[in-house]
Design an enzyme around this catalytic site. Structure first.
Site, mmCIF file in Angstrom:
data_model
loop_
_atom_site.group_PDB
_atom_site.id
_atom_site.type_symbol
_atom_site.label_atom_id
_atom_site.label_comp_id
_atom_site.label_asym_id
_atom_site.label_seq_id
_atom_site.Cartn_x
_atom_site.Cartn_y
_atom_site.Cartn_z
ATOM 1 N N GLU A 1 0.856 0.984 3.125
ATOM 2 C CA GLU A 1 2.305 0.983 2.222
ATOM 3 C C GLU A 1 2.540 2.186 1.632
ATOM 4 O OE1 GLU A 1 4.811 0.757 -1.163
ATOM 5 O OE2 GLU A 1 2.369 1.187 -1.099
ATOM 6 N N HIS B 1 1.674 -4.131 1.628
ATOM 7 C CA HIS B 1 0.973 -4.245 0.416
ATOM 8 C C HIS B 1 -0.188 -4.688 0.449
ATOM 9 C CE1 HIS B 1 4.890 -2.956 -1.664
ATOM 10 N NE2 HIS B 1 4.200 -2.229 -2.352
#
Length: 343
Positions: A10, A310
């Site tokens: 991410e 994430h």
């Protein structure tokens, strides 16, 4: 010293915050390069600087490279300590994102910690303050933590000025299983506005209730109207949650210019209903944030409707610092994540 590529996965601020938190907890120094390299405004923004400095204060770290837009830092922790601390982001940067880094460190300290952070309490692309209190704190408490969160004053983009206080007792976390939401109990929520007309909160509330009515359970959303004494600037948010047995599922949206109040309420209702319908043990956003606490507990598991980038980035990073491995499997529309201690 560990070398961490800040553009991995991410590649955002979460990787930076989690890396310095794990560094403080383990005592392992870290060199982080390519910080937010693929972002349109790469490097450290004010809220990232505030988060790193705050963690550094709790462990008397030696830090180099801390400057606005810097893409490389070195973080060398000393001993963790308890005590009382105040941190000011200096902008409307998210307080809850700074607390993402601070809370696991505070739990690992040798003495109680109390922090007050000034900045934005309800900011887009960050956990809303009421989501932190009603969902994340309750989940962390399931792991044996003792902590309290108080919103002393609300603050919004672009002025900031909000303040949140967190008190944490040191704790040895225990493993926990959040594998399935066992059924829809009552849904609760808070829809608030500050220095804005009351009808905005009412419209958010009604739209969420209309969506959640399909669950066939009691839905109770408290409406709060705040003035200048309780908030700096104008803003608002809606947060809803459902609690069942060991877990809590939640959803949140922050008010923003140009987005109808009804759209915010509907989005919260749709998201929460989707998690409940699949029987997920954690909602998508809680899954991202609970990984580090399960790793510190040395084990545990959960199911989630989908695993975000994430979360996958966090799992990769945590395995660099802690003796755990994450195992991921998919079944019946859910993703199952297990935290396994390495011998």
């Amino acid at each position: 010293m560990l070398e961490i590529d800040g553009s991995y996965g991410e590649g955002g601020g979460q990787l930076l915050r989690l890396a310095v938190a794990l560094s403080a907890i383990t005592g392992i120094g870290v060199h982080i390069g390519n910080i937010r390299a693929r972002r349109s405004n790469p490097g450290l923004a004010p809220q990232h600087l505030a988060g790193v400095r705050a963690v550094g204060k709790l462990c008397a770290a030696r830090m180099t490279g801390l400057a606005l837009r810097s893409q490389r830092i070195v973080f060398e922790p000393a001993a963790l300590r308890g005590g009382e601390f105040r941190f000011d982001i200096g902008t409307a940067g998210s307080i809850t994102l700074v607390l993402q880094a601070l809370i696991p460190v505070m739990l690992s300290a040798p003495a109680p910690c109390a922090v007050r952070v000034t900045g934005g309490t309800d900011i887009r692309q960050a956990p809303a303050a009421d989501y932190l209190r009603a969902v994340l704190v309750r989940l962390i408490e399931r792991l044996g933590a003792q902590l309290s969160v108080r919103v002393l004053r609300r603050g919004y983009y672009p002025r900031g000025g909000g303040e949140i206080e967190v008190n944490v007792q040191p704790a040895r976390l225990v493993s926990c299983v959040f594998d399935r939401f066992g059924g829809a109990g009552p849904v609760r929520g808070i829809a608030h506005v500050a220095n804005l007309p009351e009808h905005i909160a009412l419209r958010m509330e009604r739209a969420a209730c209309e969506r959640l009515a399909a669950l066939g359970v009691q839905v109770s959303i408290e409406r709060r109207i705040l003035g200048h004494e309780a908030a700096v600037g104008a803003g608002g948010a809606i947060v809803c949650w459902a609690e069942c047995g060991q877990t809590v599922l939640g959803a949140a949206r922050v008010a923003e210019r140009g987005v109808r109040a009804e759209a915010l309420g509907e989005a919260v209702g749709i998201e929460l209903m989707a998690d409940i319908a699949t029987g997920a043990g954690l909602d998508v956003h809680a899954a991202d944030q609970l990984l580090v606490f399960l790793a510190l507990a040395g084990g545990g598991s959960f199911s989630v409707r989908r695993l975000t980038l994430h979360a996958r980035t966090a799992m990769w990073l945590i395995e660099q610092f802690l003796p755990v491995t994450f195992e991921v499997a998919e079944s019946a529309g859910l993703t199952y994540v297990s935290v396994v201690a390495r011998s």
